[in-house]
Design an enzyme around this catalytic site. Structure first.
Site, mmCIF file in Angstrom:
data_model
loop_
_atom_site.group_PDB
_atom_site.id
_atom_site.type_symbol
_atom_site.label_atom_id
_atom_site.label_comp_id
_atom_site.label_asym_id
_atom_site.label_seq_id
_atom_site.Cartn_x
_atom_site.Cartn_y
_atom_site.Cartn_z
ATOM 1 N N LYS A 217 22.659 1.879 -0.877
ATOM 2 C CA LYS A 217 21.753 1.017 -1.627
ATOM 3 C C LYS A 217 22.400 -0.307 -2.022
ATOM 4 O O LYS A 217 23.616 -0.487 -1.983
ATOM 5 C CB LYS A 217 21.193 1.767 -2.830
ATOM 6 C CG LYS A 217 20.165 2.805 -2.395
ATOM 7 C CD LYS A 217 19.389 3.425 -3.510
ATOM 8 C CE LYS A 217 18.292 4.339 -2.934
ATOM 9 N NZ LYS A 217 17.584 5.077 -3.976
ATOM 10 N N ARG A 257 21.654 12.563 -2.110
ATOM 11 C CA ARG A 257 20.809 12.261 -0.956
ATOM 12 C C ARG A 257 21.476 11.144 -0.166
ATOM 13 O O ARG A 257 21.672 10.040 -0.679
ATOM 14 C CB ARG A 257 19.417 11.837 -1.421
ATOM 15 C CG ARG A 257 18.414 11.532 -0.316
ATOM 16 C CD ARG A 257 17.087 11.113 -0.936
ATOM 17 N NE ARG A 257 16.066 10.862 0.075
ATOM 18 C CZ ARG A 257 15.893 9.709 0.726
ATOM 19 N NH1 ARG A 257 16.691 8.683 0.466
ATOM 20 N NH2 ARG A 257 14.932 9.568 1.629
#
Length: 278
Positions: A217, A257
């Site tokens: 991210k 994740r």
């Protein structure tokens, strides 16, 4: 009733994006057969479960229609489930969740926390499958405009609690719910870092297992770039992702994740070994 999967350590959830436009790997696994093979590869690399999604939720993304999301997701869910993989479906639509569970998905991962589709909570309650409730302030197309906090962790916990209570009131058993602080969703780098650091607090105050989804991210890119540096592309953030996996596992996360499984699978096992030694 399907119980919440559990392992003797933090689990690793591998990501299969069946999309042409995801920020990290859009288009790489868009074909169903290729996506199924990729999911199986993730399991061979150490993934405990695989999260299949057919709609990009990157900042600025616009939504695909229901028919297209179903076309992308259902064959992949079915193919992986038939191979014995523990499959989670990543969707905000109740209809997709319902069809995916019928095709073999054993968990629903809803980045809207039940806010995008009022039919989601009843569908999950009826299916009696585990449900991931993520912190969410609105659709991806303008999420960055909502990244305003006075006390990030306190506000995220309060808003997650509202979604959690709504899910329970709608019939989902509390013991089947996982919470996700929503890293990167209506958050800037400083907000994401504060939430990673608060993993233990999130689990304690919400009294639910925590899923940490930091993989590749933007906030990791900002950290790696440093002051005034060049932000590395998403696929060059896997080492940083594994570092967060180790930290999250040490802080008691239920699962991480990730797109690249191998390093994070190693990281959570090292964290478990340290815990046992301690």
């Amino acid at each position: 009733m399907v119980g919440l999967p559990s392992w003797d350590r933090c689990a690793v959830m591998g990501v299969v994006n069946v999309t042409p436009d995801s920020f990290s790997d859009g288009g790489r696994w868009f074909d169903a057969d290729t996506a199924i093979k990729h999911g199986l590869d993730l399991v061979s690399e150490g993934a405990d479960l695989v999260d299949v999604g057919g709609e990009s939720t990157r900042p600025g993304a616009t939504r695909v229609d229901e028919a297209e999301e179903l076309r992308r997701v259902i064959p992949v869910v079915r193919g992986l489930a038939e191979e014995g993989v523990v499959v989670s479906v990543d969707t905000m639509r109740a209809s997709v969740a319902e069809r995916a569970v019928a095709a073999g998905a054993r968990m629903v991962n809803d980045v809207s926390g039940g806010r995008a589709d009022p039919g989601m909570v009843p569908v999950v309650a009826e299916a009696e499958v585990p449900y991931v409730v993520m912190h969410w302030r609105g659709q991806s197309v303008d999420m960055n405009d909502r990244a305003v906090y006075t006390d990030t962790v306190t506000e995220v916990i309060a808003e997650l609690r509202e979604s959690l209570e709504r899910a329970v009131a709608g019939g989902i058993a509390p013991e089947r719910i996982v919470v996700d602080p929503g890293l990167g969703f209506a958050k800037m780098a400083e907000h994401d870092l504060a939430l990673v650091d608060a993993t233990t607090r999130l689990a304690r105050e919400l009294e639910r297992p925590v899923l940490v989804a930091a993989s590749r991210k933007r906030f990791l890119g900002r950290v790696l770039a440093g002051e005034g540096g060049t932000v590395p592309p998403a696929r060059e953030r896997d080492a940083a992702t594994a570092a967060v996996s180790a930290l999250a596992a040490r802080e008691g996360a239920w699962a991480v994740r990730v797109h690249e499984v191998g390093a994070s699978a190693d990281a959570v096992r090292v964290a478990r070994a340290l815990e046992e030694d301690r």
